[in-house]
Design an enzyme around this catalytic site. Sequence first.
Site, PDB file in Angstrom:
ATOM      1  N   VAL A  47      47.751  29.670  56.476  1.00  0.00           N
ATOM      2  CA  VAL A  47      47.408  30.753  55.554  1.00  0.00           C
ATOM      3  C   VAL A  47      48.355  30.750  54.355  1.00  0.00           C
ATOM      4  CG1 VAL A  47      47.336  33.268  55.313  1.00  0.00           C
ATOM      5  CG2 VAL A  47      46.303  32.173  57.307  1.00  0.00           C
TER       6      VAL A  47
ATOM      7  N   LYS B  80      60.058  21.189  57.173  1.00  0.00           N
ATOM      8  CA  LYS B  80      58.785  21.438  56.501  1.00  0.00           C
ATOM      9  C   LYS B  80      58.997  21.557  54.987  1.00  0.00           C
ATOM     10  CE  LYS B  80      55.333  24.066  58.420  1.00  0.00           C
ATOM     11  NZ  LYS B  80      54.702  25.342  58.788  1.00  0.00           N
TER      12      LYS B  80
ATOM     13  N   GLU C 154      43.600  37.962  55.497  1.00  0.00           N
ATOM     14  CA  GLU C 154      43.028  36.705  55.000  1.00  0.00           C
ATOM     15  C   GLU C 154      41.866  36.296  55.897  1.00  0.00           C
ATOM     16  OE1 GLU C 154      43.405  34.962  52.163  1.00  0.00           O
ATOM     17  OE2 GLU C 154      41.659  34.120  53.156  1.00  0.00           O
ATOM     18  N   PHE C 155      40.735  35.930  55.281  1.00  0.00           N
ATOM     19  CA  PHE C 155      39.544  35.613  56.072  1.00  0.00           C
ATOM     20  C   PHE C 155      39.180  34.133  56.024  1.00  0.00           C
ATOM     21  CE2 PHE C 155      39.233  40.046  54.668  1.00  0.00           C
ATOM     22  CZ  PHE C 155      39.063  40.696  55.883  1.00  0.00           C
ATOM     23  N   LEU C 156      40.096  33.277  55.537  1.00  0.00           N
ATOM     24  CA  LEU C 156      39.733  31.859  55.373  1.00  0.00           C
ATOM     25  C   LEU C 156      39.443  31.195  56.707  1.00  0.00           C
ATOM     26  CD1 LEU C 156      42.302  29.916  56.335  1.00  0.00           C
ATOM     27  CD2 LEU C 156      43.223  30.661  54.170  1.00  0.00           C
TER      28      LEU C 156
ATOM     29  N   GLU D  96      39.406  27.555  58.804  1.00  0.00           N
ATOM     30  CA  GLU D  96      39.999  26.220  58.780  1.00  0.00           C
ATOM     31  C   GLU D  96      38.904  25.224  58.419  1.00  0.00           C
ATOM     32  OE1 GLU D  96      42.272  25.117  62.188  1.00  0.00           O
ATOM     33  OE2 GLU D  96      43.249  27.067  62.268  1.00  0.00           O
TER      34      GLU D  96
ATOM     35  N   PHE E  63      26.478  32.093  62.425  1.00  0.00           N
ATOM     36  CA  PHE E  63      27.205  32.423  63.660  1.00  0.00           C
ATOM     37  C   PHE E  63      26.274  32.758  64.822  1.00  0.00           C
ATOM     38  CE2 PHE E  63      31.764  32.165  63.175  1.00  0.00           C
ATOM     39  CZ  PHE E  63      31.792  31.704  61.871  1.00  0.00           C
TER      40      PHE E  63
ATOM     41  N   ALA F 182      24.360  28.435  69.327  1.00  0.00           N
ATOM     42  CA  ALA F 182      24.763  28.362  70.735  1.00  0.00           C
ATOM     43  C   ALA F 182      25.526  27.067  70.955  1.00  0.00           C
ATOM     44  CB  ALA F 182      23.516  28.408  71.616  1.00  0.00           C
TER      45      ALA F 182
ATOM     46  N   CYS G  45      42.126  31.532  66.020  1.00  0.00           N
ATOM     47  CA  CYS G  45      41.871  32.919  65.599  1.00  0.00           C
ATOM     48  C   CYS G  45      41.014  33.722  66.566  1.00  0.00           C
ATOM     49  CB  CYS G  45      41.237  32.935  64.213  1.00  0.00           C
ATOM     50  SG  CYS G  45      42.379  32.449  62.946  1.00  0.00           S
TER      51      CYS G  45
END
Length: 437
Positions: A11, A35, A152-154, A156, A250, A253, A261
């Site tokens: 994120v 990092k 945050e709604f991102l 992957e 969404f 099946a 998440c």
Amino acid sequence: MDLCIIGSGYVGLVSGACFAEVGHHVVCVDNDQRKVDALQAGKIPIYEPGLEELVHRNVAAKRLRFTNSIEDGLDHSQVLFIAVPTPPQADGSVDLTYIERVAREIAAVLKPGQYRVVVDKSTVPVKTGEKVADTIKRYNKNAEFDVVSNPEFLREGCAVPDLMNPDRVVIGSASQRATDLMKQVYEPFRAPILVTDVNSAELIKHAANSFLSLKISYINAVAAICEASGADVEMVADGIGMDKRIGRNFLNAGLGYGGSCFPKDVKAFIAISRQLGTPFTLLEEVERINTQQLSRYIDKVRDALWVLKDKKIAVWGLTFKPDTDDVRNSVAIDLVNRLVAEGAQVSAYDPKGAEKAVEWGLIDPAKVKLTATPLEAVVDAEALLLATEWPEFANQDFSQVKEKMHTPLVFDGRNLFNPETMKDLGFTYYAVGRPSH
Ligand code: UDX
């Protein structure tokens, strides 16, 4: 604007790069020196389409830089985003120790007269904003700041386009000054902005992810009824999805939801609801259906092969969904390990996830043969199990696949293949919630 992002994970890093891309000056902070060194050397620690170019371009334009010092970031920024991990604890509740530590670190370096907006971007339980504000005040009586929630709604795999073109930006704030600054941050994205109070913004994130998980479990439960009755879940999903109030997204099946998440957020929302004395028991059923989905699939494989011990089984896919190298909480990994536990000889292929699956100790390479191509995995296999719907799996030469397999049996866990085509090619084909051929 001058922005600081604390935490350079999925994120934090993607947000930082996207904020820089629209013209802001961004300092990304991380306490992991390795990092920071890697990022400074132009190495991107995660695989996310478009991210590498975005980072390189904005570093070159001097709009994006990396440091291990919160003080450095804070001194040069009006708005500080917290994007550190909020992992689950054994009981499903959220571990907030990283958030609390960052709040203390911010308090320690905030100077008098330095007004800052402290934005929580990590997914946190409702009322965390209040605790962050209390903590900063407790450790620094003179601090001038407001706390804002900006979930945050991102997703992957499409994090960059999701961030650049969000459906909505949620700003949970009790201060007009902070709200105005946040609106300025997001102005270049031209997205609908919803301003709420802090608690509501925090709840929106858990409620949204739980609702999406519920949609997936709903269609998976319908798929079980389809299997028992001979109906086709794809047709049912199309039919109900054409109702605008429901929507087709969404409603795919499959083997159930995974990733870092949904499983965590559903568990957290259950824990939060219990702590608040209003247990959300519907979500317990969502979880139960999700777990059951993989067991039902393995039962199907067992029904066909009888005993799994010593059977050679090929698995395509290890990541929790396509277009990512993320194998955390992946149903595909659970599948492989459950087959191994029953004594099957598993060969697995994944375009991106195999390395991390081994590195993170999720797959034991002594027990699972990881192959370099999908075709290698199916050599002598008595069944092929599709666990992740990578597009390249749909484009295989299936006459070759059939030739290499011992028995042409396919268990499509994501309804990727066309049943008629598979039948015409001579496969015995099992899908999820669709008649078998
Ligand atoms: C999700 C949310 O979509 C995102 O808004 C939030 O910020 C983080 O969590 P992500 O975890 O990246 O994003 O994955 P997503 O694409 O939503 O898929 C989650 C899981 O659900 C995957 O395992 C996927 O295979 C599964 N899924 C999704 C289904 O089984 N069926 C579907 O119809 C959709």
